[in-house]
Design a protein around this motif. Structure first.
Motif, PDB file in Angstrom:
ATOM      1  N   THR A 203      39.424  49.635  37.149  1.00 28.07           N
ATOM      2  CA  THR A 203      39.461  48.150  37.271  1.00 28.07           C
ATOM      3  C   THR A 203      40.517  47.748  36.846  1.00 28.07           C
ATOM      4  O   THR A 203      41.079  48.122  35.800  1.00 28.07           O
ATOM      5  CB  THR A 203      38.199  47.686  36.731  1.00 28.07           C
ATOM      6  N   PHE A 206      39.716  44.606  32.528  1.00 24.95           N
ATOM      7  CA  PHE A 206      38.415  45.193  31.730  1.00 24.95           C
ATOM      8  C   PHE A 206      38.251  44.193  30.675  1.00 24.95           C
ATOM      9  O   PHE A 206      38.110  44.641  29.438  1.00 24.95           O
ATOM     10  CB  PHE A 206      38.961  46.691  31.505  1.00 24.95           C
ATOM     11  N   GLU A 208      35.461  43.493  29.499  1.00 23.71           N
ATOM     12  CA  GLU A 208      34.199  44.045  29.050  1.00 23.71           C
ATOM     13  C   GLU A 208      34.358  44.977  27.801  1.00 23.71           C
ATOM     14  O   GLU A 208      33.575  45.262  26.790  1.00 23.71           O
ATOM     15  CB  GLU A 208      33.496  44.810  30.270  1.00 23.71           C
ATOM     16  N   TYR A 209      35.705  45.620  27.703  1.00 25.51           N
ATOM     17  CA  TYR A 209      35.887  46.187  26.484  1.00 25.51           C
ATOM     18  C   TYR A 209      35.949  45.386  25.318  1.00 25.51           C
ATOM     19  O   TYR A 209      35.225  45.973  24.234  1.00 25.51           O
ATOM     20  CB  TYR A 209      37.411  46.805  26.668  1.00 25.51           C
ATOM     21  N   PHE A 372      42.677  48.959  33.967  1.00 22.36           N
ATOM     22  CA  PHE A 372      42.026  49.201  32.295  1.00 22.36           C
ATOM     23  C   PHE A 372      42.477  48.131  31.436  1.00 22.36           C
ATOM     24  O   PHE A 372      42.421  48.439  30.297  1.00 22.36           O
ATOM     25  CB  PHE A 372      42.226  50.735  31.675  1.00 22.36           C
ATOM     26  N   GLN A 374      42.415  45.403  28.815  1.00 20.62           N
ATOM     27  CA  GLN A 374      41.482  44.911  27.835  1.00 20.62           C
ATOM     28  C   GLN A 374      41.877  43.601  27.708  1.00 20.62           C
ATOM     29  O   GLN A 374      42.328  43.310  26.207  1.00 20.62           O
ATOM     30  CB  GLN A 374      41.234  45.837  26.650  1.00 20.62           C
ATOM     31  N   TRP A 437      34.446  52.151  25.843  1.00 17.34           N
ATOM     32  CA  TRP A 437      34.821  52.727  27.223  1.00 17.34           C
ATOM     33  C   TRP A 437      33.441  52.930  27.824  1.00 17.34           C
ATOM     34  O   TRP A 437      33.541  53.330  29.016  1.00 17.34           O
ATOM     35  CB  TRP A 437      35.648  54.048  27.214  1.00 17.34           C
ATOM     36  N   LEU A 440      32.792  51.497  31.471  1.00 15.87           N
ATOM     37  CA  LEU A 440      33.257  51.917  32.403  1.00 15.87           C
ATOM     38  C   LEU A 440      32.842  53.545  32.886  1.00 15.87           C
ATOM     39  O   LEU A 440      33.326  54.147  33.777  1.00 15.87           O
ATOM     40  CB  LEU A 440      34.737  51.954  32.769  1.00 15.87           C
TER      41      LEU A 440
END
Length: 492
Positions: A203, A206, A208-209, A372, A374, A437, A440
């Motif tokens: 993605t 990211f 969500e990290y 990826f 962050q 992580w 993902l």
């Protein structure tokens, strides 16, 4: 990708300090511990490095160029007819300490396995090209790396009489993804895989990290992430006023007076400081001491204790205290948070350059395959000031990769490997709930033959490290469960 063996980073792209983990992926490269400063430790020195003649481009029959790829071997546990364990190297030097320590060796001893560790192309001493120019980096990709594994497995199988043995792939973080994809794409060559902390879904953005970072900090203290957010927000406000720069320089012990002339200057500074919390959360309370990694005593609890220290007048002061704690831990005299320095390091294409330890290579992979990034684009996380645009500009500036090209490359990665929708057999996916992580990764069984092992309270790649008495009971149970799966699959 620090992941480092373990570290997405595959681990974070950036960090306050560099966790040096070399058969598990990492990707932690913006740091005040410079990229190639950490040296291979003496543990594992008994295992002599060996070299394999590898193809430069597996997808062009007309290209006959070759290069030497480094690998290590441990035959101590091998019993005739036993399986072959192949540990996959990641975005850093392959550390021979993993030939002497780690859960996979416990499994090898019980199952009579031969153990191999193959260093990833373009990392460590495995140099396929003369330099790290963008033109040469076109040969750096997960697909080429998988083809390296396949060719290595084929030739070693033939030369050592191991063709008919059952091969099992191991990896953590980015190499965990490779372990899963190796079984997916070359099922005739690898019998089973243990894909630890593997981000299987690419993605571009990211955020969500950092959402997991918030939750992981809150698991120690509900107030902790709120204090971190307040400190970060305060710092962002102060950066708007150049009159504060002298005080900020002193508070964070910067190597030179803070200069904020571009958005990248601000983002790099803020990201560097946030990286302390990101890294500590990712590797919280793991057992990486055997790799020669400093700073493993700094845990979520330690950070939250500092952030809650009422002897320091406000969250901003405590944030600075965390930075100084890390500097003391790593014996760093001053902190260089200058984006210009980072830019020069990352655009140096020499194998002797300051980012040649993995930084230039891994960020290239994120710009051409994975994303990826962050970013702070989610409101449900504690930091501020490094949005997705900051990372996209680096892809353009470092490698001439546009945002549109990156988006297309990420879509192709998911199309090629399947993202979350992996269709295969005999792959186990361990993940830790503290590890950012896992967002993902595969955290629920896909099928009975594609099981997930979700370990509450543990961080990145925890199940791969040597067992110890203070391990959580669920971590010990997870290791045992993975062994039983391997035992069962090797009978099939």
């Amino acid at each position: 990708m620090a992941f480092q063996l373990c570290g997405l980073p595959l681990c974070k792209i950036t960090s306050f300090f560099l966790f040096s983990v070399f058969a598990i992926g990492d990707g932690h490269y913006k740091s005040f511990v410079k990229y190639n400063q950490l040296q291979d430790n003496k543990r594992g020195a008994a295992f002599e490095e060996q070299w394999f003649i590898q193809k430069l481009d597996h997808f062009s029959g007309a290209d006959t160029r070759v290069w030497k790829q480094r690998y290590f071997i441990n035959e101590a546990f091998y019993k005739p007819g036993g399986p072959v364990f192949l540990m996959i190297g990641g975005e850093g030097r392959a550390n021979p300490a993993w030939m002497q320590y780690g859960t996979w060796l416990t499994y090898a001893e019980k199952l009579g396995a031969l153990c191999l560790l193959l260093e990833h192309r373009f990392y460590g001493k495995s140099h396929p090209t003369d330099d790290l120019s963008t033109d040469n980096l076109r040969f750096l990709s997960s697909r080429q790396a998988l083809a390296d594994l396949a060719h290595f497995r084929t030739v070693i199988g033939e030369t050592r009489g191991l063709t008919n043995r059952k091969w099992v792939a191991f990896g953590g973080s980015y190499p965990g993804s490779l372990a899963a994809w190796f079984r997916l794409k070359y099922p005739h060559l690898v019998h089973a895989s243990v894909a630890t902390s593997a981000p299987v879904y690419a993605t571009v953005n990211f955020p969500e990290y950092l959402e997991v970072v918030w939750r992981s900090l809150a698991s120690e203290s509900a107030e902790c992430p709120l204090l971190v957010k307040k400190a970060s927000d305060t710092l962002v406000e102060r950066l708007k006023d150049p009159k504060t720069y002298d005080n900020i320089t002193k508070d964070f012990n910067l190597c030179s007076k803070l200069q904020i002339q571009t958005d990248a200057d601000s983002a790099y500074f803020l990201e560097t400081l946030a990286g302390v919390f990101m890294d500590v959360v990712q590797y919280n309370e793991d057992n990486r001491v055997f790799e020669g990694i400093p700073g493993t005593n700094i845990t979520i609890k330690v950070l939250c204790d500092v952030m809650g220290d009422t002897s320091l007048k406000d969250p901003y002061s405590r944030y600075a205290a965390v930075a100084r704690l890390m500097m003391d831990t790593f014996f760093i005299k001053c902190l260089d948070t200058t984006f210009g320095t980072y830019f020069r390091d990352m655009t140096n294409t020499s194998w002797h350059g300051p980012a040649a330890g993995g930084g230039r290579q891994w960020v290239y992979q994120t710009c051409t395959e994975f994303g990826f990034y962050q970013s702070t684009d989610s409101p449900n996380q504690p930091f501020n000031g490094f949005p997705l645009a900051y990372y996209l500009k680096q892809c353009a500036d470092f490698y001439n990769v546009s945002a549109e090209q990156l988006a297309e490359a990420v879509a192709q990665t998911n199309e090629y490997y399947g993202g979350y929708d992996i269709r295969s057999t005999r792959i186990v996916f361990p993940n830790g709930s503290i590890d950012p992580w896992h967002a993902l990764g595969i955290t629920r069984d896909i099928t009975s033959d594609l099981p997930a092992v979700f370990i509450k309270g543990t961080a990145h790649c925890a199940n791969m490290y040597p067992a110890r008495s203070q391990d959580l009971p669920q971590l010990a149970l997870a290791r045992d469960h993975i062994f039983l799966l391997l035992q069962q699959w090797l009978k099939q």
